[in-house]
Design a protein around this motif. Sequence first.
Motif, PDB file in Angstrom:
ATOM      1  N   SER A   1      39.354  -9.989  -8.081  1.00  0.00           N
ATOM      2  CA  SER A   1      40.090 -10.986  -7.290  1.00  0.00           C
ATOM      3  C   SER A   1      41.576 -10.649  -7.333  1.00  0.00           C
ATOM      4  O   SER A   1      42.183 -10.599  -8.413  1.00  0.00           O
ATOM      5  N   GLU A   2      42.156 -10.412  -6.149  1.00  0.00           N
ATOM      6  CA  GLU A   2      43.567 -10.033  -6.091  1.00  0.00           C
ATOM      7  C   GLU A   2      44.112 -10.283  -4.691  1.00  0.00           C
ATOM      8  O   GLU A   2      43.362 -10.404  -3.721  1.00  0.00           O
ATOM      9  N   ILE A   3      45.443 -10.377  -4.628  1.00  0.00           N
ATOM     10  CA  ILE A   3      46.115 -10.535  -3.336  1.00  0.00           C
ATOM     11  C   ILE A   3      46.089  -9.183  -2.636  1.00  0.00           C
ATOM     12  O   ILE A   3      46.557  -8.178  -3.174  1.00  0.00           O
TER      13      ILE A   3
ATOM     14  N   THR B   1      28.573 -19.679  -1.312  1.00  0.00           N
ATOM     15  CA  THR B   1      28.460 -18.472  -0.495  1.00  0.00           C
ATOM     16  C   THR B   1      27.654 -17.420  -1.255  1.00  0.00           C
ATOM     17  O   THR B   1      27.469 -17.536  -2.479  1.00  0.00           O
ATOM     18  N   PRO B   2      27.179 -16.384  -0.574  1.00  0.00           N
ATOM     19  CA  PRO B   2      26.469 -15.305  -1.279  1.00  0.00           C
ATOM     20  C   PRO B   2      27.344 -14.604  -2.314  1.00  0.00           C
ATOM     21  O   PRO B   2      26.813 -13.927  -3.207  1.00  0.00           O
ATOM     22  N   HIS B   3      28.653 -14.774  -2.212  1.00  0.00           N
ATOM     23  CA  HIS B   3      29.574 -14.100  -3.132  1.00  0.00           C
ATOM     24  C   HIS B   3      29.998 -14.983  -4.307  1.00  0.00           C
ATOM     25  O   HIS B   3      30.728 -14.524  -5.188  1.00  0.00           O
ATOM     26  N   GLY B   4      29.566 -16.238  -4.300  1.00  0.00           N
ATOM     27  CA  GLY B   4      29.948 -17.145  -5.373  1.00  0.00           C
ATOM     28  C   GLY B   4      30.336 -18.508  -4.837  1.00  0.00           C
ATOM     29  O   GLY B   4      30.466 -18.711  -3.621  1.00  0.00           O
ATOM     30  N   THR B   5      30.521 -19.451  -5.759  1.00  0.00           N
ATOM     31  CA  THR B   5      30.848 -20.840  -5.412  1.00  0.00           C
ATOM     32  C   THR B   5      32.328 -21.099  -5.653  1.00  0.00           C
ATOM     33  O   THR B   5      32.900 -20.691  -6.672  1.00  0.00           O
ATOM     34  N   VAL B   6      32.949 -21.797  -4.689  1.00  0.00           N
ATOM     35  CA  VAL B   6      34.354 -22.189  -4.811  1.00  0.00           C
ATOM     36  C   VAL B   6      34.429 -23.715  -4.815  1.00  0.00           C
ATOM     37  O   VAL B   6      33.787 -24.384  -3.997  1.00  0.00           O
ATOM     38  N   VAL B   7      35.212 -24.260  -5.747  1.00  0.00           N
ATOM     39  CA  VAL B   7      35.497 -25.695  -5.781  1.00  0.00           C
ATOM     40  C   VAL B   7      36.906 -25.897  -5.242  1.00  0.00           C
ATOM     41  O   VAL B   7      37.881 -25.409  -5.823  1.00  0.00           O
TER      42      VAL B   7
ATOM     43  N   GLN C   1      37.588  -8.026   6.269  1.00  0.00           N
ATOM     44  CA  GLN C   1      36.536  -7.245   5.628  1.00  0.00           C
ATOM     45  C   GLN C   1      35.384  -8.167   5.257  1.00  0.00           C
ATOM     46  O   GLN C   1      35.501  -9.387   5.272  1.00  0.00           O
ATOM     47  N   SER C   2      34.262  -7.595   4.887  1.00  0.00           N
ATOM     48  CA  SER C   2      33.166  -8.401   4.374  1.00  0.00           C
ATOM     49  C   SER C   2      33.574  -8.929   3.002  1.00  0.00           C
ATOM     50  O   SER C   2      34.397  -8.346   2.311  1.00  0.00           O
ATOM     51  N   GLY C   3      33.012 -10.061   2.631  1.00  0.00           N
ATOM     52  CA  GLY C   3      33.368 -10.665   1.352  1.00  0.00           C
ATOM     53  C   GLY C   3      33.914 -12.061   1.547  1.00  0.00           C
ATOM     54  O   GLY C   3      33.755 -12.675   2.609  1.00  0.00           O
ATOM     55  N   LEU C   4      34.545 -12.580   0.517  1.00  0.00           N
ATOM     56  CA  LEU C   4      35.062 -13.948   0.496  1.00  0.00           C
ATOM     57  C   LEU C   4      36.541 -13.915   0.159  1.00  0.00           C
ATOM     58  O   LEU C   4      36.943 -13.283  -0.827  1.00  0.00           O
ATOM     59  N   SER C   5      37.353 -14.586   0.965  1.00  0.00           N
ATOM     60  CA  SER C   5      38.795 -14.622   0.696  1.00  0.00           C
ATOM     61  C   SER C   5      39.364 -16.002   0.999  1.00  0.00           C
ATOM     62  O   SER C   5      38.746 -16.815   1.698  1.00  0.00           O
ATOM     63  N   PHE C   6      40.548 -16.247   0.446  1.00  0.00           N
ATOM     64  CA  PHE C   6      41.245 -17.531   0.601  1.00  0.00           C
ATOM     65  C   PHE C   6      42.657 -17.251   1.083  1.00  0.00           C
ATOM     66  O   PHE C   6      43.321 -16.328   0.585  1.00  0.00           O
TER      67      PHE C   6
ATOM     68  N   ASP D   1      49.702 -15.598   1.490  1.00  0.00           N
ATOM     69  CA  ASP D   1      49.043 -14.605   0.637  1.00  0.00           C
ATOM     70  C   ASP D   1      47.531 -14.636   0.868  1.00  0.00           C
ATOM     71  O   ASP D   1      46.901 -15.699   0.800  1.00  0.00           O
ATOM     72  N   VAL D   2      46.948 -13.482   1.128  1.00  0.00           N
ATOM     73  CA  VAL D   2      45.496 -13.364   1.325  1.00  0.00           C
ATOM     74  C   VAL D   2      44.877 -12.955  -0.004  1.00  0.00           C
ATOM     75  O   VAL D   2      45.126 -11.854  -0.502  1.00  0.00           O
ATOM     76  N   LEU D   3      44.087 -13.855  -0.583  1.00  0.00           N
ATOM     77  CA  LEU D   3      43.450 -13.610  -1.876  1.00  0.00           C
ATOM     78  C   LEU D   3      41.992 -13.219  -1.657  1.00  0.00           C
ATOM     79  O   LEU D   3      41.190 -14.032  -1.186  1.00  0.00           O
ATOM     80  N   SER D   4      41.659 -11.978  -1.978  1.00  0.00           N
ATOM     81  CA  SER D   4      40.259 -11.553  -1.949  1.00  0.00           C
ATOM     82  C   SER D   4      39.583 -12.056  -3.223  1.00  0.00           C
ATOM     83  O   SER D   4      39.999 -11.730  -4.335  1.00  0.00           O
ATOM     84  N   LEU D   5      38.567 -12.904  -3.067  1.00  0.00           N
ATOM     85  CA  LEU D   5      37.865 -13.482  -4.216  1.00  0.00           C
ATOM     86  C   LEU D   5      36.654 -12.649  -4.632  1.00  0.00           C
ATOM     87  O   LEU D   5      36.309 -12.591  -5.809  1.00  0.00           O
ATOM     88  N   ALA D   6      35.985 -12.033  -3.660  1.00  0.00           N
ATOM     89  CA  ALA D   6      34.773 -11.246  -3.945  1.00  0.00           C
ATOM     90  C   ALA D   6      34.458 -10.421  -2.700  1.00  0.00           C
ATOM     91  O   ALA D   6      34.860 -10.781  -1.588  1.00  0.00           O
TER      92      ALA D   6
END
Length: 548
Positions: free
Chosen positions: A425-427, A153-159, A5-10, A416-421
Amino acid sequence: MTEEQSGLSFLPLGGTGEIGMNLNLYQLDGVWLAVDCGIGFSGNDTPEAEVLMPDPVFIAERHKSLCGLVITHAHEDHLGAVAHLWPQLRCPIYATPFASAVLRRKLGEAHLLHQVKIHTIRPGGHFEVGPFNLEFVPVTHSVPEAQALILRTPHGTVVHTGDWKLDNEPVVGPVTDLERFRAIGDEGVLAMVCDSTNVFKGGPSGTEGSVRDSMAELIGSLKGRIAVTCFASNVARVESIARAARAAGREVMVVGRSLRNLEVAARECGYLADLPPFLTEQDANTVPDHRLLMMITGSQGEPRSALSRIASDVHPNISLGEGDTVIYSSRMIPGNEQAVMAVQDNLTRRGVTVLTDKDHLVHVSGHATSDDLRHLYSLVRPKISVPTHGEWRHLTTHAAFARDAGAEAILLEDGDVLSLAPGRSEIVDTAPTGRLALDGGRLLPMTGGVLAARRKMLFNGMVLASFAVDDEGYVIGEPKISAPGLLEPDDPESTRISEEFADAIDEIPDELRRDDATFRDAAKTALRRALGRKLQKRPLVDVHLLRV
């Protein structure tokens, strides 16, 4: 897994819920970025394999959407799998000069060097990979040029911290750039994906400088041959050992391929510049014992390592004995305790004095303590904490620290696919994961038939039967039975099994004798019946049928 999907995930495919085998994925609006690609070493639970790595099947199926692989540092558990898995990934690689130098040697050995595009990024550099705006932040670790990775990213910064610690005297390389972390925290951080390895240790991290001072004092006090084993990639430790040796009037020799490769890569990048080239093991008999210090691979008890072979007295060039000392300038990786103790026991049996970090200050961890973690959280101030790089007990303890620091902690395991934005934020999904074993030059799934059979043979042995039949399917001569790892050839039980197997074959119905595959299956059943219950084992059985 559903379509992206569109968005940011880990998505971690390796290294979350376990130590080693780090392989992480970030997805930004349908485009994937990989971070690290490492190996793990076999423990007591996987004796059938020696080197393990994460199964990349999920991202291999999407390799056209994979814009790149970023390497945070040059440890085996972060880049050791690249040469094995890159043919499935087929993407450009981004790494610092030292990690690039180490990687080029590995890719060269795998005959891949001219296929792989490596972009060398300076420490602290900014770069773009696909839609990802990236920045390296220098951190202290037990290898040169370790970097945290910032993903804007446009959805936020990840460290993404990679492996790190706080050390005000790292000896080689800069201290962790806390001011940069503070500035990034001031920008606002959506999530921090953070190392958990040393979370159980409180207080400040030990400094590499203190180890250098302690090592110099210890080496200067010893007689006879001295051997030091450490992680090959720890250039600061290698330099400390070499300086201590020279101060004590000793020549420095490296023993083992990984240390030789490390020396080449380090010197290529400007490290060890004021130290003369190290001797090799072929020079072992040219230097008097009291003037020799050897750096040797094998701190984790690896069975084919130089130190294991020396301890078993089967090394072609090096021997140690009464009056000599081996210093373990390393820690035992969980799962390797039994192998390490076996090597130390063999050394002690030969009269060698074995010294570890329990005896002297000869090692400090390259990972952050709980105090280090608290300090970093106070600077970065992420909304979300994602503990990685550890077993479940490490991750849960880390999560508690993160919550105390005001972050929402989300616990993941590999797959586990974590949707961040955007949104909460949830698996949201699960991806296929697994482990591959390096078996010679092959990659085999740990759950596949080959290694499953090897596991069964390892614990239950194997019974192999051979017999010949004529055109009509009747046995010619006597069947032959062998049971390697289960029975001695002259064991009376072997004779009994052979006789009962021959009788059982005679009872196989004629209609099953016409087709070789059907006959072979019936003969396997007959062999299992002949084995009976007396052995109290369920060995792997196989039958060779020859129709003449």
